[in-house]
Design an enzyme around this catalytic site. Structure first.
Site, short mmCIF file in Angstrom:
data_model
loop_
_atom_site.label_atom_id
_atom_site.label_comp_id
_atom_site.label_asym_id
_atom_site.label_seq_id
_atom_site.Cartn_x
_atom_site.Cartn_y
_atom_site.Cartn_z
N HIS A 124 0.88 -1.17 0.00
CA HIS A 124 0.00 0.00 0.00
C HIS A 124 0.92 1.22 0.00
O HIS A 124 2.02 1.17 0.57
CB HIS A 124 -0.83 -0.06 1.29
CG HIS A 124 -1.91 0.96 1.40
ND1 HIS A 124 -1.66 2.25 1.79
CD2 HIS A 124 -3.24 0.87 1.20
CE1 HIS A 124 -2.80 2.92 1.82
NE2 HIS A 124 -3.78 2.11 1.47
N ASP A 201 2.88 -4.79 7.99
CA ASP A 201 1.65 -4.00 7.82
C ASP A 201 0.49 -5.00 7.87
O ASP A 201 0.23 -5.73 6.91
CB ASP A 201 1.73 -3.27 6.47
CG ASP A 201 0.41 -2.61 6.09
OD1 ASP A 201 -0.58 -2.78 6.83
OD2 ASP A 201 0.37 -1.94 5.05
N GLN A 204 -4.75 -5.46 6.56
CA GLN A 204 -5.77 -6.36 5.99
C GLN A 204 -5.82 -7.71 6.70
O GLN A 204 -6.77 -8.47 6.50
CB GLN A 204 -5.50 -6.59 4.49
CG GLN A 204 -5.68 -5.37 3.63
CD GLN A 204 -7.10 -4.81 3.68
OE1 GLN A 204 -8.07 -5.51 3.95
NE2 GLN A 204 -7.22 -3.52 3.42
N LYS A 227 -10.63 -1.38 10.38
CA LYS A 227 -10.74 -2.48 9.42
C LYS A 227 -11.16 -3.77 10.11
O LYS A 227 -11.23 -4.83 9.50
CB LYS A 227 -9.41 -2.69 8.71
CG LYS A 227 -8.95 -1.43 7.98
CD LYS A 227 -8.30 -1.72 6.69
CE LYS A 227 -7.59 -0.51 6.17
NZ LYS A 227 -8.12 -0.08 4.88
N CYS A 365 -4.65 2.46 -3.86
CA CYS A 365 -3.44 2.97 -3.19
C CYS A 365 -2.28 2.00 -3.37
O CYS A 365 -1.49 1.79 -2.44
CB CYS A 365 -3.69 3.24 -1.70
SG CYS A 365 -4.92 4.48 -1.43
N1 PMP Z 1 -1.86 -0.87 4.48
C1 PMP Z 1 -2.81 -1.64 3.92
C2 PMP Z 1 -2.44 -3.02 3.44
C3 PMP Z 1 -4.11 -1.17 3.80
O1 PMP Z 1 -5.04 -1.93 3.26
C4 PMP Z 1 -4.40 0.13 4.28
C5 PMP Z 1 -5.80 0.69 4.14
N2 PMP Z 1 -6.37 0.50 2.90
C6 PMP Z 1 -3.39 0.88 4.86
C7 PMP Z 1 -2.13 0.35 4.94
C8 PMP Z 1 -3.66 2.25 5.42
O2 PMP Z 1 -4.55 2.16 6.49
P1 PMP Z 1 -5.15 3.48 7.17
O3 PMP Z 1 -5.75 4.26 6.07
O4 PMP Z 1 -6.17 2.94 8.12
O5 PMP Z 1 -4.03 4.19 7.83
#
Ligand code: PMP
Length: 572
Positions: A124, A201, A204, A227, A365
């Site tokens: 991401h 990270d 997910q 999430k 993203c």
């Molecule tokens: N890493 C991953 C794998 C994600 O899916 C996301 C959210 N889509 C993020 C980071 C960022 O998370 P947040 O917007 O809650 O900070």
């Protein structure tokens, strides 16, 4: 503990009862954020009604009550991921902030010229850009691990790429695009053998897997509460205590301070050292309710149900001929990314939206991943344990209908319409003679008979045909409109005699082309002043299309309008 039952589980999420424009909400965008159970919603109300005060600061009873509730959740979080101590649980506002904290506090201070920061192709942006910045400032190098065709980080390649130079490994547990579980334990081990520090990270993974940070042996693990059925604005940074002790604070002020004087300041102990300013107290308390909610779920049974959903969706989607999955394997969580041959991802998402089905389209993203797959986006469908087989059936049925409808239209298009790829001369001719462009009155008449969102959507798609396509050679960077999830271009011609502006617009997505026709129905052949004076919001509101003018970057219509207004100012 009660047996997991999807209907009982579902009942706890009030928003799932939503009916919009005669369509029951089918929420398939859980990878972006999950819905909240009543327990979390009630927690918020109760906290504000009964316990609201700032934490740590005061000795009055309300502050004690708030602080106790707040700190209790740190204990719960520690147990939830099996950290050794509450000192290892740092509140952040989300995964993104947690990664930024580590990048700034650890990356900027401990990484040097020539060191390697290893990430993967499927990160991401939140786990790319902070490291890119650290690399730029420190002179470290970013190394990217490739993926297997099945969409997981390639362990064999990792064995050679994670070398002695690797000082930091930052990878996702599960990709938010591919939905596959990465071999993080093996990758952490490889990195440790080279003496590197590791960050996972878990954004997910946290809602689907039982995470044990001690078993993983990672140095940092990060995730967002929203999430996993929890509140927005809260994330957890787990870090090994010895590392966190060593690292300097990231932000300054508030509870992270022990003593301040003009001759110097000493910092508070862990975990407060990393929590500057008033935290998101209510979100922490609500997260406590979320963790209790989680504790009451039969996880094995929920996992079995999720697996059934995965198999069901995968089999059903495989029946759609035009559909191509991004990874050549069934995902490990109910998250499916795919493209549809000859159909723009945004068109598919907006069609599904018109049927009440919320999915995501775009680059999610993860632009570098999309680039490596030579795509500008995909449709992403992500389910949670409250979704049902009946919802899947309806979704697949609608997707089938959409694909066959589009295929039929594109056949007709091929026979009757050769305007795609027109030459520059044709564009100039259209730009200068396009006086017959649909008028605002005609658009209003069309939409006044289209009452439902379904019909409005169909109308937009039909209007798209009115836009003469721009030749690919004419779609240049200068004319590209940023802010759109799909590519959109806008060209302008100014007539110095009449002072009128004439626009030529195009987009990859049909829905955007249709919306462009609506925009141009009021802006085409107008002077700068007329464009500035026109109330486009009122117009969209009359048409019942206000959702398209929202600041969400989902459709980019706002960005197109802003660009036109900017041009209008320049030609006033
Ligand atoms: N890493 C991953 C794998 C994600 O899916 C996301 C959210 N889509 C993020 C980071 C960022 O998370 P947040 O917007 O809650 O900070």
């Amino acid at each position: 503990m009660r047996k997991f039952s999807v209907s009982v589980f579902r009942q706890q999420f009030p928003i799932l009862q939503t009916v919009n424009d005669n369509h029951k909400l089918i929420y398939f965008d859980n990878a972006a954020t999950t819905q909240k159970p009543q327990a979390v919603i009630t927690s918020s109300v109760n906290f504000y009604q009964q316990s609201n005060a700032n934490v740590h600061r005061a000795s009055h009873f309300l502050s004690v009550k708030a602080t106790t509730a707040y700190e209790q959740v740190r204990e719960q979080s520690k147990a939830f991921i099996n950290a050794k101590s509450i000192k290892e649980i740092i509140w952040t506002k989300g995964t993104t902030e947690a990664i930024n904290l580590v990048a700034h506090s650890y990356g900027m201070n401990y990484l040097n010229q020539g060191d390697e920061i290893v990430i993967s192709q499927a990160e991401h942006h939140a786990n790319i850009v902070p490291w890119q910045y650290v690399a730029k400032v420190t002179g470290a190098k970013l190394v990217v691990l490739p993926l297997t065709p099945q969409g997981i980080i390639d362990l064999t390649a990792a064995k050679s790429l994670i070398s002695k130079k690797c000082k930091f490994l930052a990878i996702n547990h599960i990709s938010n695009v591919l939905g596959k579980i990465n071999p993080v334990k093996e990758l952490i081990k490889l990195a440790k053998q080279q003496g590197a520090v590791t960050l996972i990270d878990g954004a997910q993974a946290i809602a689907h897997l039982k995470v044990d940070v001690q078993e993983l042996n990672c140095d940092f693990y990060v995730f967002s509460a929203h999430k996993m059925f929890g509140p927005t604005g809260l994330g957890v940074l787990y870090g090994k205590q010895e590392l966190l002790e060593e690292m300097p604070p990231y932000q300054f002020g508030g509870e992270m301070i022990k003593k301040v004087s003009f001759s110097g300041t000493s910092y508070n102990e862990l975990p407060h050292k990393f929590e500057a300013g008033t935290p998101n107290i209510v979100a922490v308390v609500d997260f406590g309710a979320c963790l209790r909610f989680f504790d009451n779920i039969q996880h094995d049974q929920m996992a079995t149900y999720e697996q059934q959903l995965i198999d069901y969706v995968f089999t059903k989607l495989n029946d759609i001929k035009a559909l191509k999955f991004l990874a050549k394997a069934c995902p490990d969580i109910p998250l499916f990314s795919f493209t549809l041959q000859g159909i723009h991802h945004q068109d598919a998402a907006s069609f599904l939206d018109s049927k009440g089905i919320a999915v995501r389209s775009g680059h999610h993203c993860a632009m570098p991943l999309m680039e490596s797959l030579a795509l500008d986006g995909s449709v992403r469908v992500s389910l949670a344990a409250y979704n049902t087989f009946a919802e899947v059936d309806y979704f697949v049925e609608q997707l089938h209908l959409f694909c066959s409808g589009e295929a039929e239209q594109s056949n007709q298009h091929r026979i009757h319409d050769h305007r795609e790829g027109v030459e520059q001369a044709d564009v100039d001719r259209v730009i200068s003679t396009n006086a017959e462009f649909i008028s605002a009155d005609e658009v209003l008449a069309l939409f006044s008979s289209a009452k439902s969102w379904d019909l409005k959507h169909r109308q937009i798609m039909l209007l798209a045909k009115q836009l003469v396509r721009l030749d690919k050679a004419l779609r240049n960077e200068d004319d590209l409109i940023s802010g759109c999830e799909s590519q959109a271009w806008l060209k302008v011609k100014f007539n110095s005699q009449t002072k009128q502006l004439t626009f030529q617009a195009d987009s990859d997505a049909k829905v955007i082309r249709g919306l462009m026709v609506i925009i141009l129905s009021v802006y085409q052949h107008k002077t700068g002043q007329q464009i500035i004076d026109f109330d486009i919001e009122e117009y969209f509101s009359h048409l019942g299309l206000m959702q398209h003018l929202s600041p969400s970057r989902g459709n980019g219509v706002k960005a197109i309008v802003e660009r036109i207004k900017q041009i209008a100012y320049n030609y006033q």
